[in-house]
Enzyme design. Structure first.
Site, PDB file in Angstrom:
ATOM      1  N   ASP A   1      25.664 -22.023 -50.683  1.00 52.97           N
ATOM      2  CA  ASP A   1      26.549 -22.368 -49.580  1.00 52.97           C
ATOM      3  C   ASP A   1      27.179 -23.745 -49.801  1.00 52.97           C
ATOM      4  OD1 ASP A   1      27.836 -21.894 -47.226  1.00 52.97           O
ATOM      5  OD2 ASP A   1      26.126 -22.341 -45.932  1.00 52.97           O
TER       6      ASP A   1
ATOM      7  N   ASN B   1      30.703 -24.268 -50.843  1.00 50.20           N
ATOM      8  CA  ASN B   1      31.899 -24.355 -51.691  1.00 50.20           C
ATOM      9  C   ASN B   1      33.128 -24.774 -50.888  1.00 50.20           C
ATOM     10  OD1 ASN B   1      30.290 -23.318 -53.681  1.00 50.20           O
ATOM     11  ND2 ASN B   1      31.213 -21.288 -53.712  1.00 50.20           N
TER      12      ASN B   1
ATOM     13  N   ARG C   1      33.356 -26.434 -47.990  1.00 47.47           N
ATOM     14  CA  ARG C   1      33.298 -27.831 -47.540  1.00 47.47           C
ATOM     15  C   ARG C   1      33.523 -28.803 -48.700  1.00 47.47           C
ATOM     16  NH1 ARG C   1      27.746 -27.304 -44.864  1.00 47.47           N
ATOM     17  NH2 ARG C   1      27.910 -25.251 -45.830  1.00 47.47           N
TER      18      ARG C   1
ATOM     19  N   HIS D   1      35.189 -22.530 -54.834  1.00 50.21           N
ATOM     20  CA  HIS D   1      34.510 -21.392 -55.456  1.00 50.21           C
ATOM     21  C   HIS D   1      34.533 -21.517 -56.981  1.00 50.21           C
ATOM     22  CE1 HIS D   1      33.904 -19.649 -51.619  1.00 50.21           C
ATOM     23  NE2 HIS D   1      35.143 -19.256 -51.414  1.00 50.21           N
TER      24      HIS D   1
ATOM     25  N   ARG E   1      36.240 -12.550 -44.399  1.00 53.32           N
ATOM     26  CA  ARG E   1      36.977 -13.792 -44.671  1.00 53.32           C
ATOM     27  C   ARG E   1      38.461 -13.493 -44.894  1.00 53.32           C
ATOM     28  NH1 ARG E   1      33.342 -18.212 -47.758  1.00 53.32           N
ATOM     29  NH2 ARG E   1      31.595 -18.035 -46.354  1.00 53.32           N
TER      30      ARG E   1
ATOM     31  N   LEU F   1      15.320 -13.721 -68.955  1.00 56.04           N
ATOM     32  CA  LEU F   1      15.561 -14.098 -67.548  1.00 56.04           C
ATOM     33  C   LEU F   1      16.191 -12.906 -66.836  1.00 56.04           C
ATOM     34  CD1 LEU F   1      15.996 -16.205 -65.172  1.00 56.04           C
ATOM     35  CD2 LEU F   1      18.235 -16.640 -66.194  1.00 56.04           C
TER      36      LEU F   1
ATOM     37  N   ARG G   1      18.339 -22.654 -50.132  1.00 58.83           N
ATOM     38  CA  ARG G   1      19.676 -22.561 -49.555  1.00 58.83           C
ATOM     39  C   ARG G   1      20.315 -23.942 -49.642  1.00 58.83           C
ATOM     40  NH1 ARG G   1      22.245 -19.525 -44.598  1.00 58.83           N
ATOM     41  NH2 ARG G   1      24.316 -20.429 -44.721  1.00 58.83           N
TER      42      ARG G   1
ATOM     43  N   ARG H   1      19.220 -21.507 -42.374  1.00 60.89           N
ATOM     44  CA  ARG H   1      19.239 -20.085 -42.015  1.00 60.89           C
ATOM     45  C   ARG H   1      18.999 -19.261 -43.260  1.00 60.89           C
ATOM     46  NH1 ARG H   1      23.793 -21.428 -38.893  1.00 60.89           N
ATOM     47  NH2 ARG H   1      25.195 -21.121 -40.637  1.00 60.89           N
TER      48      ARG H   1
END
Ligand code: FPP
Length: 234
Positions: free
Chosen positions: A2, A4, A6, A19, A53, A113, A170, A176
């Site tokens: 979260d 990007n 801002r 982004h 969006r 991975l 996060r 959240r």
């Protein structure tokens, strides 16, 4: 991932600029995980709610995913990364879906991975699709519906073959879960970082891992039981 939007706003640039910067952070964090021997990394790239969006932002994200796939899959494969997309893939344009499937196919034998990219994903969706699968098995008479338990339901989740989730991070300051890996979060340690995703780097990752390592994971037991290596039943 979260923050990007801002991050871009702080620079007076459009959200898509954020982004693109976020994509560089993705690359750096994958490399950091590889270097640290982390077994599995799951990134929340696009939620089922993100379709709401503005159309141009969704379009730009799709374009970004497409280009990233074309550019990065070969190198990730070379590093032994197994790529998996989790979520309702049917909603994506055929060109994107085909590349996602091809990336999964190409890297399926890799073991260094497990990189899981959640797209059009929601934790509730995952629980519902697992419930649908067990219900169908019961209707076919393959399992006894009265005996469906956590293990049986759990075996149908998107990441059922991976070890239990240890650490949830996060970024972007919000505290959240936002419909991420709901079932898998049951005993995960949660870390909330104020860093905006494009700024989240290997040092932030190390700080989150250090925070995780300092916690006592009791799984419902007492502290004394855990510290004396209590070996009773779970
Ligand atoms: C959330 O920040 C971020 C997203 C919805 C998109 C995540 C996508 C990337 C990091 C791009 C590349 C990913 C891959 C896997 C190639 P936000 O837009 O909600 O930020 P805000 O809360 O500041 O508005």
């Amino acid at each position: 991932m979260d923050g990007n939007g801002r991050w871009a706003k702080q620079r007076h640039r459009p959200r898509t600029f954020g982004h693109r910067a976020g994509q560089k952070a993705v690359r750096a964090i994958i490399e950091a995980c590889l270097r640290r021997g982390i077994e599995a990394l799951t990134l929340f790239a696009f939620s089922s709610e993100n379709w709401q969006r503005p159309k141009d932002e969704v379009g730009a994200l799709m374009e970004l995913f497409l280009k990233a796939l074309d550019r990065e899959v070969g190198e990730l494969h070379g590093h032994g990364v197994r790529i998996r997309f989790i979520g309702e893939l049917a909603a994506f344009a055929p060109a994107l879906r085909e590349r996602m499937l091809a990336a999964m196919d190409k890297t399926t034998g890799n073991t260094k991975l497990a990189l899981n990219i959640a797209v059009n994903y929601g934790g509730r969706w995952d629980i519902a699709q697992a419930a649908r699968q067990v219900a169908q098995a019961a209707v076919r008479g393959e399992i006894d519906a009265t005996r469906i338990d956590e293990a049986q339901l759990g075996s149908h989740f998107a990441l059922a073959d991976l070890p239990p989730l240890d650490l949830f991070i996060r970024t972007g300051g919000e505290k959240r879960v936002s419909n991420f890996l709901l079932w898998q979060l049951a005993y995960a340690e949660l870390v909330f970082s104020d860093a905006l995703w494009p700024d989240f780097d290997a040092d932030h990752l190390d700080a989150a891992i250090a925070d995780f390592a300092a916690r006592e994971r009791r799984y419902g037991k007492t502290s004394a039981q855990v510290s004396s290596a209590y070996s009773g039943a779970h």
